[in-house]
Scaffold this motif. Structure first.
Motif, PDB file in Angstrom:
ATOM      1  N   GLY A   1    -143.671 -72.197  35.695  1.00  0.00           N
ATOM      2  CA  GLY A   1    -143.096 -73.510  35.962  1.00  0.00           C
ATOM      3  C   GLY A   1    -141.645 -73.667  35.558  1.00  0.00           C
ATOM      4  O   GLY A   1    -141.066 -74.741  35.691  1.00  0.00           O
ATOM      5  N   ASP A   2    -141.032 -72.612  35.065  1.00  0.00           N
ATOM      6  CA  ASP A   2    -139.629 -72.671  34.647  1.00  0.00           C
ATOM      7  C   ASP A   2    -138.744 -72.426  35.863  1.00  0.00           C
ATOM      8  O   ASP A   2    -138.763 -71.354  36.452  1.00  0.00           O
ATOM      9  N   ASP A   3    -137.948 -73.428  36.226  1.00  0.00           N
ATOM     10  CA  ASP A   3    -137.055 -73.271  37.374  1.00  0.00           C
ATOM     11  C   ASP A   3    -135.608 -73.587  37.017  1.00  0.00           C
ATOM     12  O   ASP A   3    -134.794 -73.895  37.886  1.00  0.00           O
ATOM     13  N   GLU A   4    -135.272 -73.490  35.743  1.00  0.00           N
ATOM     14  CA  GLU A   4    -133.894 -73.688  35.280  1.00  0.00           C
ATOM     15  C   GLU A   4    -133.144 -72.356  35.345  1.00  0.00           C
ATOM     16  O   GLU A   4    -133.570 -71.371  34.724  1.00  0.00           O
ATOM     17  N   ILE A   5    -132.050 -72.314  36.056  1.00  0.00           N
ATOM     18  CA  ILE A   5    -131.310 -71.068  36.236  1.00  0.00           C
ATOM     19  C   ILE A   5    -130.846 -70.492  34.902  1.00  0.00           C
ATOM     20  O   ILE A   5    -130.955 -69.284  34.677  1.00  0.00           O
ATOM     21  N   MET A   6    -130.365 -71.326  34.004  1.00  0.00           N
ATOM     22  CA  MET A   6    -129.876 -70.803  32.724  1.00  0.00           C
ATOM     23  C   MET A   6    -131.017 -70.216  31.891  1.00  0.00           C
ATOM     24  O   MET A   6    -130.838 -69.229  31.192  1.00  0.00           O
ATOM     25  N   SER A   7    -132.169 -70.809  31.986  1.00  0.00           N
ATOM     26  CA  SER A   7    -133.336 -70.291  31.284  1.00  0.00           C
ATOM     27  C   SER A   7    -133.752 -68.938  31.857  1.00  0.00           C
ATOM     28  O   SER A   7    -134.106 -68.014  31.116  1.00  0.00           O
ATOM     29  N   ILE A   8    -133.693 -68.818  33.174  1.00  0.00           N
ATOM     30  CA  ILE A   8    -134.027 -67.549  33.824  1.00  0.00           C
ATOM     31  C   ILE A   8    -132.988 -66.491  33.466  1.00  0.00           C
ATOM     32  O   ILE A   8    -133.338 -65.345  33.166  1.00  0.00           O
ATOM     33  N   LEU A   9    -131.706 -66.858  33.469  1.00  0.00           N
ATOM     34  CA  LEU A   9    -130.644 -65.943  33.049  1.00  0.00           C
ATOM     35  C   LEU A   9    -130.956 -65.400  31.658  1.00  0.00           C
ATOM     36  O   LEU A   9    -130.900 -64.190  31.417  1.00  0.00           O
ATOM     37  N   HIS A  10    -131.288 -66.296  30.744  1.00  0.00           N
ATOM     38  CA  HIS A  10    -131.577 -65.898  29.369  1.00  0.00           C
ATOM     39  C   HIS A  10    -132.779 -64.964  29.308  1.00  0.00           C
ATOM     40  O   HIS A  10    -132.760 -63.952  28.604  1.00  0.00           O
ATOM     41  N   ARG A  11    -133.819 -65.284  30.041  1.00  0.00           N
ATOM     42  CA  ARG A  11    -135.035 -64.457  30.038  1.00  0.00           C
ATOM     43  C   ARG A  11    -134.750 -63.071  30.604  1.00  0.00           C
ATOM     44  O   ARG A  11    -135.194 -62.054  30.055  1.00  0.00           O
ATOM     45  N   VAL A  12    -134.013 -63.000  31.718  1.00  0.00           N
ATOM     46  CA  VAL A  12    -133.667 -61.708  32.319  1.00  0.00           C
ATOM     47  C   VAL A  12    -132.904 -60.858  31.314  1.00  0.00           C
ATOM     48  O   VAL A  12    -133.223 -59.692  31.081  1.00  0.00           O
ATOM     49  N   ALA A  13    -131.881 -61.452  30.696  1.00  0.00           N
ATOM     50  CA  ALA A  13    -131.037 -60.698  29.762  1.00  0.00           C
ATOM     51  C   ALA A  13    -131.811 -60.271  28.513  1.00  0.00           C
ATOM     52  O   ALA A  13    -131.684 -59.125  28.073  1.00  0.00           O
TER      53      ALA A  13
ATOM     54  N   TRP B   1    -126.559 -58.752  29.716  1.00  0.00           N
ATOM     55  CA  TRP B   1    -126.011 -60.082  30.010  1.00  0.00           C
ATOM     56  C   TRP B   1    -125.210 -60.082  31.302  1.00  0.00           C
ATOM     57  O   TRP B   1    -125.139 -61.098  31.993  1.00  0.00           O
ATOM     58  N   ASP B   2    -124.615 -58.941  31.663  1.00  0.00           N
ATOM     59  CA  ASP B   2    -123.964 -58.835  32.978  1.00  0.00           C
ATOM     60  C   ASP B   2    -124.996 -59.031  34.081  1.00  0.00           C
ATOM     61  O   ASP B   2    -124.747 -59.731  35.068  1.00  0.00           O
ATOM     62  N   VAL B   3    -126.161 -58.402  33.910  1.00  0.00           N
ATOM     63  CA  VAL B   3    -127.229 -58.542  34.900  1.00  0.00           C
ATOM     64  C   VAL B   3    -127.736 -59.982  34.919  1.00  0.00           C
ATOM     65  O   VAL B   3    -127.942 -60.560  35.985  1.00  0.00           O
ATOM     66  N   GLY B   4    -127.915 -60.575  33.735  1.00  0.00           N
ATOM     67  CA  GLY B   4    -128.347 -61.976  33.675  1.00  0.00           C
ATOM     68  C   GLY B   4    -127.384 -62.902  34.385  1.00  0.00           C
ATOM     69  O   GLY B   4    -127.802 -63.802  35.127  1.00  0.00           O
ATOM     70  N   ASN B   5    -126.089 -62.712  34.185  1.00  0.00           N
ATOM     71  CA  ASN B   5    -125.082 -63.531  34.865  1.00  0.00           C
ATOM     72  C   ASN B   5    -125.130 -63.320  36.373  1.00  0.00           C
ATOM     73  O   ASN B   5    -124.985 -64.273  37.149  1.00  0.00           O
ATOM     74  N   TYR B   6    -125.329 -62.076  36.792  1.00  0.00           N
ATOM     75  CA  TYR B   6    -125.445 -61.810  38.222  1.00  0.00           C
ATOM     76  C   TYR B   6    -126.656 -62.548  38.798  1.00  0.00           C
ATOM     77  O   TYR B   6    -126.566 -63.153  39.869  1.00  0.00           O
TER      78      TYR B   6
END
Length: 179
Positions: free
Chosen positions: A116-128, A147-152
């Motif tokens: 249910g998480d659809d916040e882009i910044m939260s997803i960025l953080h999780r990916v990184a 973090w480069d990948v998360g930002n991408y």
């Protein structure tokens, strides 16, 4: 538009000293503005004088909804994985590690969206952080960091959802365009 943003959460006296120190290093930026504790500051040639006006920094950022991406999070995750790998292959050179990093980003994305998480910044953080937690398996061959990948991924999702990108990534790789 501010050149950079800083928030100081100290007592008033240390905050003033920190601002003076910041200004001493920022003199080459004379005439540029920056945000410090929700106020816009403009540097003067004297270095100690500045103008301020209150701002609400968040007012200029539009919220981006990922609802337009649909409910097939696995398919979107697969496209994301191919985009990450294609971006890294294009930017550097074709490497297997790029596919593994893309698959990790996709797994993080799918996990976030399915919970249910659809916040882009939260997803960025999780990916990184997911990439970072297993970074030893990528570090030997990777030319970028987690973090480069998360930002991408954040730029990718923003573009896919039709939002305005911050431009952190030079260009979003479209894996469907190369087929």
């Amino acid at each position: 538009m501010p050149l950079f943003s800083v928030k100081i959460t100290m007592a008033p006296r240390p905050a003033l000293l920190a601002l003076k120190a910041l200004m001493a290093f920022a003199l080459p930026l004379e005439g540029e503005s920056f945000v410090l504790h929700n106020r816009v500051h403009a540097l003067s040639s004297a270095g100690a004088a500045f103008r301020t006006k209150p701002v609400c920094v968040g007012d200029s950022v539009d919220e981006v909804s990922l609802d337009v991406l649909g409910d097939d999070h696995v398919a979107e995750g697969d496209k994301l994985a191919r985009s990450v790998a294609g971006w890294l292959d294009t930017e550097w050179m074709i490497q297997e590690v790029h596919e593994r990093m893309g698959r990790s980003a996709a797994a993080s994305y799918v996990s976030c969206r399915e919970s249910g998480d659809d916040e882009i910044m939260s997803i960025l953080h999780r990916v990184a952080t997911d990439l970072e937690s297993d970074w030893r398996s990528y570090d030997k061959d990777a030319f970028v960091n987690a973090w480069d990948v998360g930002n991408y991924v954040a730029d990718y999702l923003t573009q896919r959802a039709g939002g305005e990108s911050c431009g952190c990534s030079a260009q979003i790789y479209d894996p469907d365009a190369s087929r």
